[in-house]
Each structure stands twice: as structure tokens, then as C-alpha cells.
Design a protein around this motif. Structure first.
Motif, PDB file in Angstrom:
ATOM      1  N   MET A  78      90.150  60.851 -18.911  1.00  0.00           N
ATOM      2  CA  MET A  78      89.988  60.719 -20.185  1.00  0.00           C
ATOM      3  C   MET A  78      89.739  59.255 -20.992  1.00  0.00           C
ATOM      4  O   MET A  78      89.166  59.164 -21.984  1.00  0.00           O
ATOM      5  N   VAL A  79      90.765  58.310 -20.518  1.00  0.00           N
ATOM      6  CA  VAL A  79      90.681  56.950 -21.105  1.00  0.00           C
ATOM      7  C   VAL A  79      89.266  56.363 -20.444  1.00  0.00           C
ATOM      8  O   VAL A  79      88.604  55.547 -21.222  1.00  0.00           O
ATOM      9  N   ALA A  80      88.804  56.477 -19.370  1.00  0.00           N
ATOM     10  CA  ALA A  80      87.799  56.134 -18.516  1.00  0.00           C
ATOM     11  C   ALA A  80      86.466  56.576 -19.458  1.00  0.00           C
ATOM     12  O   ALA A  80      85.542  55.916 -19.748  1.00  0.00           O
ATOM     13  N   LEU A  81      86.580  58.111 -19.767  1.00  0.00           N
ATOM     14  CA  LEU A  81      85.420  58.538 -20.502  1.00  0.00           C
ATOM     15  C   LEU A  81      85.314  57.919 -22.019  1.00  0.00           C
ATOM     16  O   LEU A  81      84.411  57.687 -22.605  1.00  0.00           O
ATOM     17  N   TYR A  82      86.539  57.726 -22.456  1.00  0.00           N
ATOM     18  CA  TYR A  82      86.507  57.194 -23.925  1.00  0.00           C
ATOM     19  C   TYR A  82      86.174  55.759 -23.989  1.00  0.00           C
ATOM     20  O   TYR A  82      85.340  55.210 -24.772  1.00  0.00           O
ATOM     21  N   LYS A  83      86.490  54.789 -23.030  1.00  0.00           N
ATOM     22  CA  LYS A  83      85.949  53.427 -22.879  1.00  0.00           C
ATOM     23  C   LYS A  83      84.541  53.359 -22.227  1.00  0.00           C
ATOM     24  O   LYS A  83      84.394  52.310 -21.671  1.00  0.00           O
ATOM     25  N   SER A  84      83.996  54.351 -21.634  1.00  0.00           N
ATOM     26  CA  SER A  84      82.801  54.422 -20.800  1.00  0.00           C
ATOM     27  C   SER A  84      81.732  53.270 -21.217  1.00  0.00           C
ATOM     28  O   SER A  84      81.360  52.458 -20.499  1.00  0.00           O
ATOM     29  N   GLU A  85      81.512  53.231 -22.601  1.00  0.00           N
ATOM     30  CA  GLU A  85      80.625  52.136 -22.908  1.00  0.00           C
ATOM     31  C   GLU A  85      81.052  50.823 -22.680  1.00  0.00           C
ATOM     32  O   GLU A  85      80.203  50.027 -22.230  1.00  0.00           O
ATOM     33  N   TYR A  86      82.281  50.391 -23.046  1.00  0.00           N
ATOM     34  CA  TYR A  86      82.842  49.229 -22.582  1.00  0.00           C
ATOM     35  C   TYR A  86      82.913  48.914 -21.294  1.00  0.00           C
ATOM     36  O   TYR A  86      82.394  47.840 -20.749  1.00  0.00           O
ATOM     37  N   LEU A  87      83.383  50.004 -20.303  1.00  0.00           N
ATOM     38  CA  LEU A  87      83.274  49.651 -18.982  1.00  0.00           C
ATOM     39  C   LEU A  87      81.896  49.350 -18.355  1.00  0.00           C
ATOM     40  O   LEU A  87      81.605  48.560 -17.469  1.00  0.00           O
ATOM     41  N   ILE A  88      80.838  50.205 -18.886  1.00  0.00           N
ATOM     42  CA  ILE A  88      79.438  50.062 -18.285  1.00  0.00           C
ATOM     43  C   ILE A  88      78.950  48.558 -18.788  1.00  0.00           C
ATOM     44  O   ILE A  88      78.465  47.929 -17.976  1.00  0.00           O
ATOM     45  N   ALA A  89      79.285  48.024 -20.136  1.00  0.00           N
ATOM     46  CA  ALA A  89      78.741  47.075 -20.279  1.00  0.00           C
ATOM     47  C   ALA A  89      79.580  45.579 -19.733  1.00  0.00           C
ATOM     48  O   ALA A  89      78.881  44.860 -19.304  1.00  0.00           O
ATOM     49  N   GLN A  90      80.856  45.781 -19.310  1.00  0.00           N
ATOM     50  CA  GLN A  90      81.473  44.718 -18.731  1.00  0.00           C
ATOM     51  C   GLN A  90      81.630  44.830 -17.304  1.00  0.00           C
ATOM     52  O   GLN A  90      82.597  44.234 -16.972  1.00  0.00           O
ATOM     53  N   ALA A  91      81.016  45.703 -16.701  1.00  0.00           N
ATOM     54  CA  ALA A  91      81.127  46.217 -15.249  1.00  0.00           C
ATOM     55  C   ALA A  91      81.196  45.112 -14.458  1.00  0.00           C
ATOM     56  O   ALA A  91      82.067  45.035 -13.357  1.00  0.00           O
ATOM     57  N   VAL A  92      80.387  43.903 -14.564  1.00  0.00           N
ATOM     58  CA  VAL A  92      80.396  42.647 -13.765  1.00  0.00           C
ATOM     59  C   VAL A  92      81.722  41.823 -14.155  1.00  0.00           C
ATOM     60  O   VAL A  92      82.149  41.165 -13.163  1.00  0.00           O
ATOM     61  N   ASN A  93      82.053  41.770 -15.387  1.00  0.00           N
ATOM     62  CA  ASN A  93      83.190  41.032 -15.747  1.00  0.00           C
ATOM     63  C   ASN A  93      84.525  41.478 -15.704  1.00  0.00           C
ATOM     64  O   ASN A  93      85.620  40.403 -15.912  1.00  0.00           O
ATOM     65  N   LEU A  94      84.752  42.567 -15.280  1.00  0.00           N
ATOM     66  CA  LEU A  94      86.023  43.147 -15.354  1.00  0.00           C
ATOM     67  C   LEU A  94      86.870  42.681 -14.068  1.00  0.00           C
ATOM     68  O   LEU A  94      86.225  42.611 -12.867  1.00  0.00           O
ATOM     69  N   ASP A  95      87.917  42.565 -14.065  1.00  0.00           N
ATOM     70  CA  ASP A  95      89.205  42.073 -13.233  1.00  0.00           C
ATOM     71  C   ASP A  95      89.683  43.446 -12.600  1.00  0.00           C
ATOM     72  O   ASP A  95      90.738  43.853 -13.031  1.00  0.00           O
ATOM     73  N   TYR A  96      88.812  44.130 -11.530  1.00  0.00           N
ATOM     74  CA  TYR A  96      89.376  45.536 -11.044  1.00  0.00           C
ATOM     75  C   TYR A  96      90.731  45.197 -10.211  1.00  0.00           C
ATOM     76  O   TYR A  96      91.219  46.213 -10.320  1.00  0.00           O
ATOM     77  N   LYS A  97      91.417  44.261  -9.768  1.00  0.00           N
ATOM     78  CA  LYS A  97      92.267  44.146  -9.172  1.00  0.00           C
ATOM     79  C   LYS A  97      93.462  44.269 -10.072  1.00  0.00           C
ATOM     80  O   LYS A  97      94.439  45.013  -9.700  1.00  0.00           O
ATOM     81  N   ALA A  98      93.282  43.686 -11.154  1.00  0.00           N
ATOM     82  CA  ALA A  98      94.339  43.769 -12.288  1.00  0.00           C
ATOM     83  C   ALA A  98      94.517  45.060 -12.992  1.00  0.00           C
ATOM     84  O   ALA A  98      95.718  45.721 -13.069  1.00  0.00           O
ATOM     85  N   ILE A  99      93.311  45.702 -13.060  1.00  0.00           N
ATOM     86  CA  ILE A  99      93.411  47.031 -13.391  1.00  0.00           C
ATOM     87  C   ILE A  99      94.013  48.039 -12.545  1.00  0.00           C
ATOM     88  O   ILE A  99      94.872  48.878 -12.928  1.00  0.00           O
ATOM     89  N   GLY A 100      93.677  47.877 -11.258  1.00  0.00           N
ATOM     90  CA  GLY A 100      94.179  48.764 -10.230  1.00  0.00           C
ATOM     91  C   GLY A 100      95.812  48.374 -10.061  1.00  0.00           C
ATOM     92  O   GLY A 100      96.541  49.484 -10.032  1.00  0.00           O
ATOM     93  N   VAL A 101      96.174  47.139 -10.122  1.00  0.00           N
ATOM     94  CA  VAL A 101      97.551  47.042  -9.995  1.00  0.00           C
ATOM     95  C   VAL A 101      98.242  47.587 -11.375  1.00  0.00           C
ATOM     96  O   VAL A 101      99.453  48.166 -11.176  1.00  0.00           O
ATOM     97  N   THR A 102      97.963  47.540 -12.370  1.00  0.00           N
ATOM     98  CA  THR A 102      98.234  47.887 -13.597  1.00  0.00           C
ATOM     99  C   THR A 102      98.627  49.573 -13.641  1.00  0.00           C
ATOM    100  O   THR A 102      99.447  50.183 -13.937  1.00  0.00           O
ATOM    101  N   VAL A 103      97.472  50.175 -13.214  1.00  0.00           N
ATOM    102  CA  VAL A 103      97.384  51.635 -13.050  1.00  0.00           C
ATOM    103  C   VAL A 103      98.393  52.283 -12.213  1.00  0.00           C
ATOM    104  O   VAL A 103      99.141  53.128 -12.235  1.00  0.00           O
TER     105      VAL A 103
END
Length: 177
Positions: free
Chosen positions: A90-115
Motif C-alpha cells: 500500500m505504501v509503495a502504491l501510494y508513493k509510486s509516482e515518487y518512486l518512479i520519478a526518483q528510481a535512479v537516485n534512491l538508496d535501495y540499501k538504506a530502504i531495504g535495511v529500514t524495511v
């Protein structure tokens, strides 16, 4: 004389004539028929327990405590995992526009550790709660079952006493006849 007073008087006369104390009795031409009040009350308690909360307690008695708690821990972990994945979706769907726009700039490792840290904390909290809650539930159920088995033991004793007195009366009739 009222109907209730008549019934009380009738019971008193039957008890006196038949020599029975502590039980309702009906004297017939061939003998005495008794309703054991204590036995009836115990049977009623047993039936109420078996059809009500006792149904779950009796089902639960088939498990050892550790097996029962472990089973519910597994159910809890499964439920927390499914719930957490649904919330993430649900969070990913809600933030999908932001995630698509920032897909290249996101720190996936930090997001994965937090999750992952949030998931581990949630599972730990729920598992500890499940251990405490289901242990208490099992112990309370065992206490109720102990009382239930105590009443069953009393019923068994009553049946043995009735059986013993019934066979003794039958032997007297055979020896007289």
C-alpha cells in the motif's frame, strides 16, 4: 392449600414414607425411583462446560504447552508477515509516482535495511506477545480442565456407589426369591 405448598408437603411425605433424605423420590407400587439431585447438578455443570467454553479447552488439551505455543507463534509470524507485506504494498502504491520519478537516485540499501529492521522489530514484539498470551491461555484452560476432571471423578464415584448399592439390592432379592 396452594399448589406449591401441596408439592412440598407431598415430597416430605414421600421422603418420610420411603426413608430417603436429600433426594427427590417417587414411590411406586414396585419400589422407589430416585432422582439424585447432586448427580443431576454435576451432570448439568459438565454439560454446560462441554457445550460452552469447555469445547475449546478440551480441544486444547490434546496439545502439550510447548506445542500449543509454538503452533500459535507460527500463526502469528505468518499473520505479521502477510500484514507487513500488504502495508508495504500500500505504501509503495501510494508513493509510486515518487518512486518512479526518483528510481535512479534512491538508496535501495538504506530502504531495504529500514524495511528489514522494522519487520524484525514487529515480529519480535508480536512473538513475545504471543508467547505470553498463549501461555496464559493454556494455563487458564488447564485450570478449568482440572476442575472438569475433578467433577468427572466425583461422577464416577457416584456411579460406583449406585452400582454397588444396586447390585447389593439385586442379590438380596435373588436370595429372598
Amino acid at each position: 392449600m396452594g399448589k406449591n405448598a401441596y408439592n412440598v408437603k407431598r415430597r416430605q411425605n414421600l421422603r418420610r414414607e420411603c426413608g430417603i433424605a436429600g433426594a427427590a423420590a417417587i414411590c411406586l407400587e414396585r419400589g422407589v425411583w430416585m432422582i439424585n439431585i447432586r448427580k443431576t447438578r454435576l451432570m448439568t455443570k459438565l454439560a454446560l462446560y462441554e457445550t460452552g467454553e469447555g469445547r475449546e479447552d478440551i480441544r486444547l488439551s490434546k496439545y502439550y504447552k510447548t506445542d500449543y505455543v509454538r503452533l500459535h507463534i507460527l500463526k502469528t509470524i505468518l499473520a505479521v508477515t502477510v500484514g507487513y507485506l500488504l502495508i508495504l504494498l500500500m505504501v509503495a502504491l501510494y508513493k509510486s509516482e515518487y518512486l518512479i520519478a526518483q528510481a535512479v537516485n534512491l538508496d535501495y540499501k538504506a530502504i531495504g535495511v529500514t524495511v528489514l529492521v522494522i519487520y524484525v522489530v514487529l515480529v519480535t514484539v508480536y512473538v513475545v506477545g504471543a508467547i505470553i498470551g498463549y501461555s496464559i491461555q493454556y494455563d487458564l484452560s488447564r485450570g478449568k480442565l482440572t476442575r472438569y476432571f475433578r467433577i468427572l471423578k466425583i461422577m464416577k464415584k457416584i456411579y460406583r456407589e449406585e452400582e454397588g448399592s444396586g447390585t447389593a439390592a439385586g442379590k438380596e432379592e435373588e436370595s429372598n426369591g
